[in-house]
Design a protein around this motif. Structure first.
Motif: not given
Lengths: 277, 344
Positions: B178-182
């Motif tokens: 999620r963090e990298s997608l954000q």
């Protein structure tokens, strides 16, 4: 610190993913292998059975050494061939009508708005199948008179349930989020039906059609009861004349027809199954 | 400030048949071109409903919706939705279509030329970090959750809509992905400058993703709509305060950079100041105050050396700098709200 930990965790997750995926792949590939095998096995058995029947038929000496009753009952040109044609005609038209009625009806009954009456319609369709086939034939005999047409109508009533139910179940089991996404991108209701719902429901619908077809082929054996012809005549003659060869030839022919069409149904299921599922 | 809002919700309401209380009550909200507006609130507050009113997946029962100044409350909803990207938490990829076919959905509906569609599909997959030659022919079940949502975003961008609606797009994805997608999405947005309405229930995601945040209470009543900095510095009421929860000061520190501070002079490696202890931690000038505090805590020291681009000490950041910065932010926010009140 955090930078050094994160990649390790990511890597472990990826490994687990791979392991899980590998397990899934091996399971699906064995079932797929088995399915392919059974698709190949069925025609081999059908051909073997047909050969057995042919040799048996030859050994009976129809028209030469056989008893006159047997020769008459098993004559290819005047009895077996026309009966086979009648049998297939009845099964073909009843199945086609079932598809033509049940699939659109199933589509209609899963549209929002009329959805509520779906269970009621299913109950009615259920009662068609709950009645004994024999009774159903007699009822339609009383209503429509003798003949193959009456048989076809009775079979449509009898075999409509599996196709209707599978159409409804197949359409209902399409993941709502794919429809939500489709509608959200501006697909019309018709487009979501034709491009998403029906393609995804095809395996279930085709399975229902296959069931209906087999029911119809089996039930067409009773068509002779109300003058509809079919291979039931030969089976009936065998029973009446107490001639096992006649009974056997009739029964094996019905079995061959049923097995052949069941295999064709399996082929259809295999090739109409959407890729990616 | 006279920019026409990209999306204007004007007293929009939704009352479901058979209920008395509206799910969304008289919501008025302007969304400026190129901004990410995050709708955030407790579950059941109607934030998803609000989002779905914009592309009329849910038909409003009152009020008007304007896009680019045009009233779209009564236009054909299917035509409207083809102009608006839509990303949902469940992604909803079509399982019987390849990734390339999925991404081509809207261009195909708009009857683009085949060549143009396939070029666009390749461009979009590249954009979301998936090699079109590797992934274009695959089916959705062959993707991980993170990859699937990348495709979901690419598909929503299909016909290059100027507006994107995103309903908890990263909600079902594991925290690391999620963090990298954000981060990737924010980088993408820097180039694309779409007008985005983003729904989440996670205040931290809202702070991270939002240019502005609208904090919604029951029936989508807007309690506060402002930049994350101002909301953290000056929550207007108890609802907002309790929703943003503990650690607002810490979260607020993430919005300012050390380089913007008036640093204390660096006295050399040995000649120290009055405190007697040499600051041991170092950070760069583009670090946030949050990172500066982290460094101070790590070294159990009240200050941290700031290095310039060449790695030379440029100054020292002290704890008092941080509290000053917070006080300034609070004062600025309070003044802003006082002015608003005075103006009304």
């Amino acid at each position: 610190m955090s930078e050094s930990v994160a990649p390790v965790i990511t890597k472990r997750r990826a490994d687990q993913d791979d392991a899980a995926k590998a397990a899934v792949v091996s399971v699906t590939s064995t079932t797929r292998l088995w399915r392919r095998f059974s698709l190949l096995l069925a025609p081999v058995l059908i051909v073997a059975l047909a050969l057995v029947l042919w040799f048996y038929y030859q050994s009976l000496g129809v028209g030469t050494t056989a008893q006159i009753q047997v020769s008459s009952a098993l004559d290819w040109d005047t009895k077996l061939r026309p009966q086979l044609t009648q049998h297939l005609t009845i099964a073909f038209w009843s199945t086609l009508l079932v598809i033509a009625i049940a699939v659109p009806l199933g589509v209609l009954l899963t549209r929002s708005g009329v959805r509520k009456i779906g269970p009621a319609v299913l109950t009615v369709a259920n009662s068609g199948q709950a009645l004994p086939a024999y009774g159903l034939l007699i009822i339609f005999l009383a209503l429509l008179g003798q003949g193959a047409r009456t048989v076809i109508v009775a079979l449509v009533v009898y075999a409509i349930l599996p196709v209707l139910r599978n159409t409804m179940v197949g359409l209902d089991s399409v993941d709502r989020s794919t429809l939500e996404a489709g509608r959200g991108m501006g697909m019309t209701r018709l487009q979501t039906l034709l491009r998403i719902e029906l393609p995804l429901a095809v395996p279930v619908i085709v399975a229902g059609i296959r069931t209906a077809m087999i029911i119809n082929i089996g039930m067409a054996t009773l068509a002779f009861l109300i003058g509809g012809g079919g291979l039931g005549i030969t089976i009936n003659s065998g029973l009446k004349l107490n001639q096992d060869p006649v009974l056997l030839v009739g029964a094996i022919m019905v079995a061959l027809v049923a097995l052949t069409f069941d295999w064709l149904g399996a082929l259809a299921e295999r090739f109409l199954h959407p890729r990616g599922l | 400030m006279a920019v026409e809002p990209k999306i204007r919700l004007d007293h929009v309401s939704k009352v479901y048949p058979g209920t008395d209380t509206p799910a969304v009550s008289e919501l008025t909200l302007d969304i400026d071109p190129g901004e990410i507006l995050v709708l955030v609130g407790p579950s059941g507050c109607g934030k998803s409903t609000t989002l779905r009113l914009i592309n009329r997946m849910i038909e409003p029962t009152g009020g008007r919706i304007y896009l680019d100044g045009d009233d779209v409350t009564d236009v054909n909803p299917d035509q409207l939705r083809r102009r608006i990207g839509y990303v949902i938490q469940q992604i909803g990829l079509f399982p019987h279509q390849t990734i390339a076919e999925n991404v081509a959905t809207v261009p195909k509906m708009l009857k683009w030329e085949k060549k143009k569609i396939s070029a666009r599909v390749d461009e979009l997959l590249d954009m979301v970090g998936l090699d079109p030659r590797v992934y274009g022919g695959r089916y959705p079940k062959e993707l991980s959750g993170g990859q699937a949502q990348r495709v979901g975003v690419a598909r929503a961008l299909g016909a290059d809509p100027s507006i994107m609606l995103m309903d908890e797009p990263f909600g079902a994805i594991d925290p690391i992905t999620r963090e990298s997608l954000q981060n990737e999405f924010l980088r993408l947005q820097d180039e694309l400058r779409k007008t985005i309405v983003f729904v989440t229930h996670d205040i931290d995601e809202a702070i991270k993703m939002g240019d502005r945040i609208a904090i919604l209470g029951k029936q989508s009543v807007v309690h506060q709509a402002d930049t994350p900095e101002r909301i953290l510095a000056y929550p207007v009421d108890d609802f907002v305060r309790s929703f943003i929860g503990a650690g607002t000061a810490m979260k607020g520190l993430a919005f300012e950079r050390v380089g913007d501070l008036d640093l204390a002079p660096f006295d050399g490696p040995n000649g120290n100041g009055e405190s007697g202890a040499e600051p041991t931690g170092t950070i760069t000038a583009d670090a946030t105050l949050y990172e500066a505090l982290e460094e101070m805590l790590r070294t159990a020291d009240g200050k941290t050396i700031v290095l310039d681009d060449s790695g030379e000490p440029a100054g020292v950041v002290e704890l008092s700098h941080l509290s000053d910065a917070l006080r300034t932010a609070q004062d600025e926010a309070r003044r802003h709200y006082d002015e608003l009140e005075a103006a009304s």
